[in-house]
Design a protein around this motif. Structure first.
Motif, PDB file in Angstrom:
ATOM      1  N   LEU A  31       0.875  -1.168   0.000  1.00 54.58           N
ATOM      2  CA  LEU A  31       0.000   0.000   0.000  1.00 54.58           C
ATOM      3  C   LEU A  31       0.914   1.219   0.000  1.00 54.58           C
ATOM      4  N   LEU A  32       1.023   1.882  -1.145  1.00 56.07           N
ATOM      5  CA  LEU A  32       1.950   3.000  -1.310  1.00 56.07           C
ATOM      6  C   LEU A  32       1.297   4.296  -0.840  1.00 56.07           C
ATOM      7  N   ARG A 276      -0.289   8.161 -17.391  1.00 53.95           N
ATOM      8  CA  ARG A 276       1.079   8.614 -17.638  1.00 53.95           C
ATOM      9  C   ARG A 276       1.608   9.448 -16.468  1.00 53.95           C
ATOM     10  N   LEU A 277       0.721  10.176 -15.824  1.00 54.86           N
ATOM     11  CA  LEU A 277       1.117  10.936 -14.637  1.00 54.86           C
ATOM     12  C   LEU A 277       1.553  10.005 -13.514  1.00 54.86           C
ATOM     13  N   LEU A 278       0.888   8.862 -13.386  1.00 51.39           N
ATOM     14  CA  LEU A 278       1.284   7.880 -12.370  1.00 51.39           C
ATOM     15  C   LEU A 278       2.744   7.474 -12.535  1.00 51.39           C
ATOM     16  N   GLY A 283       7.140   6.266 -10.477  1.00 50.91           N
ATOM     17  CA  GLY A 283       8.382   5.712 -11.004  1.00 50.91           C
ATOM     18  C   GLY A 283       8.247   4.434 -11.795  1.00 50.91           C
ATOM     19  N   ARG A 284       7.026   3.988 -12.051  1.00 56.70           N
ATOM     20  CA  ARG A 284       6.826   2.824 -12.912  1.00 56.70           C
ATOM     21  C   ARG A 284       5.478   2.931 -13.602  1.00 56.70           C
ATOM     22  N   ARG A 285       5.308   2.121 -14.634  1.00 56.53           N
ATOM     23  CA  ARG A 285       4.106   2.208 -15.459  1.00 56.53           C
ATOM     24  C   ARG A 285       2.996   1.295 -14.952  1.00 56.53           C
ATOM     25  N   ARG A 320       0.140  -4.000 -14.756  1.00 57.78           N
ATOM     26  CA  ARG A 320       1.411  -3.454 -15.220  1.00 57.78           C
ATOM     27  C   ARG A 320       1.240  -2.688 -16.530  1.00 57.78           C
ATOM     28  N   GLY A 321       1.866  -1.520 -16.592  1.00 59.51           N
ATOM     29  CA  GLY A 321       1.759  -0.694 -17.787  1.00 59.51           C
ATOM     30  C   GLY A 321       2.479  -1.245 -18.988  1.00 59.51           C
TER      31      GLY A 321
END
Length: 355
Positions: A31-32, A276-278, A283-285, A320-321
Motif C-alpha cells: 500500500l503505497l 502517464r502521470l502515475l 516511477g513505474r508504469r 502493469r503498464g
C-alpha cells in the motif's frame, strides 16, 4: 467413519491444497502512501495489485474462480479450462491452470493489447480471438459445451470472492491502514469490470460497520455508470472506451449497484493522461484503469477540499503498464484513435502537484 477422501474427489483436494500453498507463498501487495502539494491534508494510498505474480488485481480473482469451480465439483483432473477475458484475468487464469497442470483457453477480443495475448501464450494457454460483434462469453460457453470448465469471471466473480474476510482486498486495505493517521479512509476507489472488486469492497465496508464510502471510477458512458443511476441491471454503455477491463458495454451479473456510494465518470483522454502521470510520480508504469482510478481520486479530493475535509483516499493500481506499450503508451496508436493526452496530463499534473 472413514476419513478417506473418495477417489473422485482426491485430485480436487490436491488441487485445492496447491492453491492454498500458493496463497501462503504470495505476500500481500504493498500500500503505497503519497502526499501531493495540490491537496494538503489529504493522504493518497495506492494498493499495488500489479505486484502479484501474474501482474494484476486479477490474480486474486483467478485463484477464487479456480477454488469456486473445484469446491462446486465442476473442475476435474485433466479438464480444459476456458474463460472470456480482455486480458489480465486470462493471464492470471493461465498461470493457475499451469500450476494445476490443466489446459487453458482464453476467448479474447481481437483488439486486446498484444502484450496480454503474448503473456497468455507464454504461460502455455491458447488464445481464441473474436472480432467486433462476437460475444466472448457466448463463445466461451460453446467451448465449455464441448467439455471444458467455464470459469465465467463475469457471471461468478462477486459470489466466488469471500467478502467477509479470508484476506480479500478490502480486508487487506483496512488492516494495512491500521497504524496510519486516517485508519478509516474517506473513500476507496476502484473500477468495475466483472463487478467483483466493487461488490467485495462495498460489502466488507458494511460488514465491518465502517464509514468509508466506495466510489466506482468508470470510463465516461460505461454501463456501470448508466446502470448505477437507475439501478438498472439491463443497462448498456452509451459510449465505447479504449481502457481495457472496465467500462463494460453492458451491465454484468456481478454489478451490485447498491453497495456503491458514488460513480465518477472519466473521459478516456483523462484516464490516459492520469496513467502517464502515475509513471512520473510513482516511477513505474501502470495500465489505463489505474489512470481512471487516479483521475477519480482527484475529483473526490477536490470535493473534500471544497468542503474543508481532510482524510485519506485509497485506490488500486490494477495492472502493469508494460502490457500497453503498443497501445495506451504508444503516441502513434493514440493519435490513430484521436487521443492526445499532453494537455490533459499537464492540467492534471498542475492540479496534483500544485506546479
Amino acid at each position: 467413519m472413514s476419513d478417506h477422501i473418495p477417489s473422485e474427489r482426491a485430485w480436487a483436494a490436491t488441487a485445492i491444497a496447491e492453491l492454498h500453498r500458493e496463497a501462503a507463498r504470495s505476500a500481500d501487495t504493498h500500500l503505497l502512501h503519497m502526499r501531493f502539494a495540490g491537496f494538503p491534508g489529504i493522504d493518497f494510498y495506492f494498493k499495488d495489485e500489479a505486484a502479484h505474480p501474474t501482474g494484476s488485481l486479477k490474480h486474486r480473482l483467478a485463484r477464487s474462480l479456480f477454488l469456486y469451480a473445484l469446491c462446486n465439483g465442476r473442475l476435474r483432473e485433466g479438464q480444459a479450462v476456458v474463460d472470456a477475458s480482455s486480458g489480465s484475468t486470462a493471464i492470471s487464469e493461465a498461470w493457475f491452470a499451469r500450476l494445476l497442470g490443466l489446459p487453458f483457453v482464453a476467448v479474447m477480443p481481437a483488439c486486446t493489447a498484444p502484450a496480454k495475448i503474448e503473456a497468455v501464450l507464454a504461460l502455455g494457454g491458447r488464445c481464441e480471438l473474436t472480432e467486433a460483434g462476437i460475444c466472448t462469453q457466448a463463445r466461451a460457453r460453446e467451448i465449455a459445451d464441448e467439455g471444458a470448465c467455464f470459469l465465467d469471471q463475469f457471471g461468478l466473480a462477486e459470489r466466488a470472492t469471500d467478502w467477509r474476510g479470508n484476506n480479500n482486498i478490502a480486508e487487506s486495505i483496512i488492516e494495512q491502514l491500521a497504524r496510519e493517521p486516517h485508519p478509516q479512509p474517506a473513500w476507496i476507489v476502484c473500477g468495475a469490470g466483472t463487478g467483483g472488486t466493487s461488490a467485495t469492497i462495498g460489502r466488507y465496508l458494511r460488514y465491518r460497520g465502517l464509514p468509508t464510502r466506495l466510489c466506482v471510477a468508470e470510463p465516461a458512458g460505461g454501463s456501470f455508470a448508466v446502470g448505477w443511476r437507475d439501478r438498472d441491471p439491463r443497462a448498456v454503455a452509451s459510449r465505447a472506451t479504449l481502457v481495457e477491463g472496465i467500462g463494460r458495454p453492458k451491465a454484468e451479473p456481478g454489478f451490485v449497484f447498491d453497495v456503491v456510494d458514488a460513480v465518477v465518470e472519466i473521459e478516456d483522454v483523462d484516464s490516459i493522461a492520469a496513467m502517464r502521470l502515475l509513471e512520473s510520480v510513482l516511477g513505474r508504469r501502470y495500465g489505463g484503469s489505474s489512470g481512471t482510478n487516479l483521475a477519480a481520486c482527484m475529483h473526490l479530493a477536490q470535493a473534500m477540499q471544497a468542503h474543508g475535509e481532510t482524510g485519506s483516499i485509497i485506490t488500486l493500481l490494477c495492472d502493469r503498464g508494460e502490457r500497453y506499450a503498443e497501445t495506451l503508451f504508444d503516441d502513434a496508436w493514440l493519435a490513430a484513435h484521436g487521443i492526445d493526452p499532453v494537455r490533459s496530463q499537464a492540467q492534471l499534473s498542475s492540479r496534483l502537484l500544485a506546479t
